[in-house]
Design a protein around this motif. Sequence first.
Motif, PDB file in Angstrom:
ATOM      1  N   PHE A   1     105.763  42.536   1.616  1.00  0.00           N
ATOM      2  CA  PHE A   1     107.004  43.101   2.148  1.00  0.00           C
ATOM      3  C   PHE A   1     107.959  41.993   2.595  1.00  0.00           C
ATOM      4  O   PHE A   1     109.162  42.059   2.351  1.00  0.00           O
ATOM      5  CB  PHE A   1     106.677  44.025   3.321  1.00  0.00           C
ATOM      6  N   TRP A   2     107.411  40.973   3.239  1.00  0.00           N
ATOM      7  CA  TRP A   2     108.248  39.852   3.697  1.00  0.00           C
ATOM      8  C   TRP A   2     108.876  39.132   2.496  1.00  0.00           C
ATOM      9  O   TRP A   2     110.079  38.840   2.511  1.00  0.00           O
ATOM     10  CB  TRP A   2     107.392  38.882   4.510  1.00  0.00           C
ATOM     11  N   ARG A   3     108.079  38.848   1.488  1.00  0.00           N
ATOM     12  CA  ARG A   3     108.624  38.172   0.301  1.00  0.00           C
ATOM     13  C   ARG A   3     109.722  39.013  -0.364  1.00  0.00           C
ATOM     14  O   ARG A   3     110.775  38.494  -0.755  1.00  0.00           O
ATOM     15  CB  ARG A   3     107.507  37.909  -0.706  1.00  0.00           C
ATOM     16  N   ALA A   4     109.446  40.303  -0.515  1.00  0.00           N
ATOM     17  CA  ALA A   4     110.420  41.172  -1.182  1.00  0.00           C
ATOM     18  C   ALA A   4     111.715  41.246  -0.382  1.00  0.00           C
ATOM     19  O   ALA A   4     112.821  41.178  -0.946  1.00  0.00           O
ATOM     20  CB  ALA A   4     109.821  42.569  -1.360  1.00  0.00           C
ATOM     21  N   SER A   5     111.602  41.369   0.937  1.00  0.00           N
ATOM     22  CA  SER A   5     112.801  41.517   1.776  1.00  0.00           C
ATOM     23  C   SER A   5     113.653  40.253   1.762  1.00  0.00           C
ATOM     24  O   SER A   5     114.880  40.324   1.588  1.00  0.00           O
ATOM     25  CB  SER A   5     112.386  41.848   3.219  1.00  0.00           C
ATOM     26  N   ILE A   6     113.010  39.098   1.938  1.00  0.00           N
ATOM     27  CA  ILE A   6     113.775  37.844   1.962  1.00  0.00           C
ATOM     28  C   ILE A   6     114.426  37.585   0.604  1.00  0.00           C
ATOM     29  O   ILE A   6     115.604  37.220   0.514  1.00  0.00           O
ATOM     30  CB  ILE A   6     112.856  36.665   2.351  1.00  0.00           C
ATOM     31  N   GLY A   7     113.663  37.774  -0.470  1.00  0.00           N
ATOM     32  CA  GLY A   7     114.234  37.559  -1.806  1.00  0.00           C
ATOM     33  C   GLY A   7     115.375  38.515  -2.094  1.00  0.00           C
ATOM     34  O   GLY A   7     116.387  38.134  -2.690  1.00  0.00           O
ATOM     35  N   PHE A   8     115.227  39.767  -1.646  1.00  0.00           N
ATOM     36  CA  PHE A   8     116.300  40.749  -1.871  1.00  0.00           C
ATOM     37  C   PHE A   8     117.554  40.380  -1.086  1.00  0.00           C
ATOM     38  O   PHE A   8     118.675  40.485  -1.612  1.00  0.00           O
ATOM     39  CB  PHE A   8     115.810  42.135  -1.446  1.00  0.00           C
ATOM     40  N   LEU A   9     117.382  39.965   0.154  1.00  0.00           N
ATOM     41  CA  LEU A   9     118.551  39.611   0.967  1.00  0.00           C
ATOM     42  C   LEU A   9     119.276  38.403   0.379  1.00  0.00           C
ATOM     43  O   LEU A   9     120.519  38.379   0.338  1.00  0.00           O
ATOM     44  CB  LEU A   9     118.110  39.318   2.408  1.00  0.00           C
TER      45      LEU A   9
ATOM     46  N   LYS B   1     108.327  32.187  -5.512  1.00  0.00           N
ATOM     47  CA  LYS B   1     108.342  33.660  -5.542  1.00  0.00           C
ATOM     48  C   LYS B   1     109.673  34.201  -5.042  1.00  0.00           C
ATOM     49  O   LYS B   1     110.233  35.160  -5.611  1.00  0.00           O
ATOM     50  CB  LYS B   1     107.184  34.206  -4.710  1.00  0.00           C
ATOM     51  N   LEU B   2     110.189  33.608  -3.971  1.00  0.00           N
ATOM     52  CA  LEU B   2     111.478  34.058  -3.440  1.00  0.00           C
ATOM     53  C   LEU B   2     112.589  33.828  -4.460  1.00  0.00           C
ATOM     54  O   LEU B   2     113.500  34.658  -4.606  1.00  0.00           O
ATOM     55  CB  LEU B   2     111.788  33.326  -2.132  1.00  0.00           C
ATOM     56  N   PHE B   3     112.524  32.712  -5.172  1.00  0.00           N
ATOM     57  CA  PHE B   3     113.548  32.421  -6.183  1.00  0.00           C
ATOM     58  C   PHE B   3     113.522  33.470  -7.295  1.00  0.00           C
ATOM     59  O   PHE B   3     114.576  33.957  -7.724  1.00  0.00           O
ATOM     60  CB  PHE B   3     113.303  31.024  -6.767  1.00  0.00           C
ATOM     61  N   LEU B   4     112.337  33.829  -7.756  1.00  0.00           N
ATOM     62  CA  LEU B   4     112.238  34.822  -8.833  1.00  0.00           C
ATOM     63  C   LEU B   4     112.747  36.185  -8.386  1.00  0.00           C
ATOM     64  O   LEU B   4     113.470  36.868  -9.118  1.00  0.00           O
ATOM     65  CB  LEU B   4     110.791  34.922  -9.310  1.00  0.00           C
ATOM     66  N   VAL B   5     112.367  36.594  -7.174  1.00  0.00           N
ATOM     67  CA  VAL B   5     112.837  37.895  -6.665  1.00  0.00           C
ATOM     68  C   VAL B   5     114.357  37.871  -6.496  1.00  0.00           C
ATOM     69  O   VAL B   5     115.056  38.827  -6.888  1.00  0.00           O
ATOM     70  CB  VAL B   5     112.147  38.231  -5.333  1.00  0.00           C
ATOM     71  N   ALA B   6     114.871  36.785  -5.931  1.00  0.00           N
ATOM     72  CA  ALA B   6     116.321  36.691  -5.720  1.00  0.00           C
ATOM     73  C   ALA B   6     117.071  36.723  -7.049  1.00  0.00           C
ATOM     74  O   ALA B   6     118.119  37.383  -7.173  1.00  0.00           O
ATOM     75  CB  ALA B   6     116.642  35.401  -4.958  1.00  0.00           C
ATOM     76  N   LEU B   7     116.537  36.027  -8.040  1.00  0.00           N
ATOM     77  CA  LEU B   7     117.189  36.012  -9.355  1.00  0.00           C
ATOM     78  C   LEU B   7     117.129  37.402  -9.997  1.00  0.00           C
ATOM     79  O   LEU B   7     118.079  37.834 -10.662  1.00  0.00           O
ATOM     80  CB  LEU B   7     116.498  34.982 -10.254  1.00  0.00           C
ATOM     81  N   GLY B   8     116.031  38.111  -9.781  1.00  0.00           N
ATOM     82  CA  GLY B   8     115.898  39.439 -10.378  1.00  0.00           C
ATOM     83  C   GLY B   8     116.860  40.454  -9.799  1.00  0.00           C
ATOM     84  O   GLY B   8     117.385  41.306 -10.525  1.00  0.00           O
ATOM     85  N   VAL B   9     117.105  40.397  -8.483  1.00  0.00           N
ATOM     86  CA  VAL B   9     117.991  41.396  -7.858  1.00  0.00           C
ATOM     87  C   VAL B   9     119.452  40.988  -7.918  1.00  0.00           C
ATOM     88  O   VAL B   9     120.333  41.807  -7.631  1.00  0.00           O
ATOM     89  CB  VAL B   9     117.588  41.636  -6.388  1.00  0.00           C
TER      90      VAL B   9
END
Length: 268
Positions: A75-83, A136-144
Amino acid sequence: MSLIDSVSLPRSFRLPRVDGLIQWIVPLFIIAIWQLACVTGFVPTRVLPAPSDVVLAGWKLLLSGELGRNIWVSFWRASIGFLIGGGIGFAFGLANGLSQLSSKLTDTTLQMVRNVPHLALIPLVILWFGIDESAKLFLVALGVFFPIYLNTLHGIRTVDPQLIEMGRIYGMTDGELFRRVIFPGALPSIFVGIRFALGIMWLTLIVAETIAASSGLGYMAMQAREFMLIDVVVLSILIYALLGKLADSASRVLERLTLSWHPAFQKR
């Protein structure tokens, strides 16, 4: 209107609302069929464990604290990457929607990058960031980034020009015009981008955590695969699905609250 419809029932005799329950009929039916198929032996448990076995595995992991810890990390990874990714995408969408110069400078580059599947960058990202959290944060951020960027840009560019012209006639400044006309008009499209981005957020996180992680739901699933614990693997997948549903429900609540003035959202 019929006579029956015209007679209002006392509040104590009103039937409870079932709208919120209808959406769970199909999932519950699938789970019931799944349980029945496993109990009767139609589906071997070594191929797919019964829902009761998955619940039991989840309860054991919950008591040990492992499940709660891994859910929190994911949840923490998803939230930070999304923000991070969503914030940057939103800023670029605003800039390119409001400024022709900004659009000419950056939109072509962004559209070229958008056509590169972000999961295909995993080997390069690991070389850049290693297997640390930043990868991981970079990939999530790039995806959203791109769903929110594209829908913000689309929302601003499709605001009714007659409303903008009317605002100018009433003497609104550029700031007032953005705050009272352009941004509210773009909100429905922005929320579409947010909901789309939430789905990509969990998809990206699943892949990232199964490749290089020492914690999180993806790591838990990979560890379970090593020990042939298929009930834990299924449990991880179901938790991802539930988290995705919760995130989507939260965005819909926020959508209803902020768009209560919009005729299309008043009866939802």
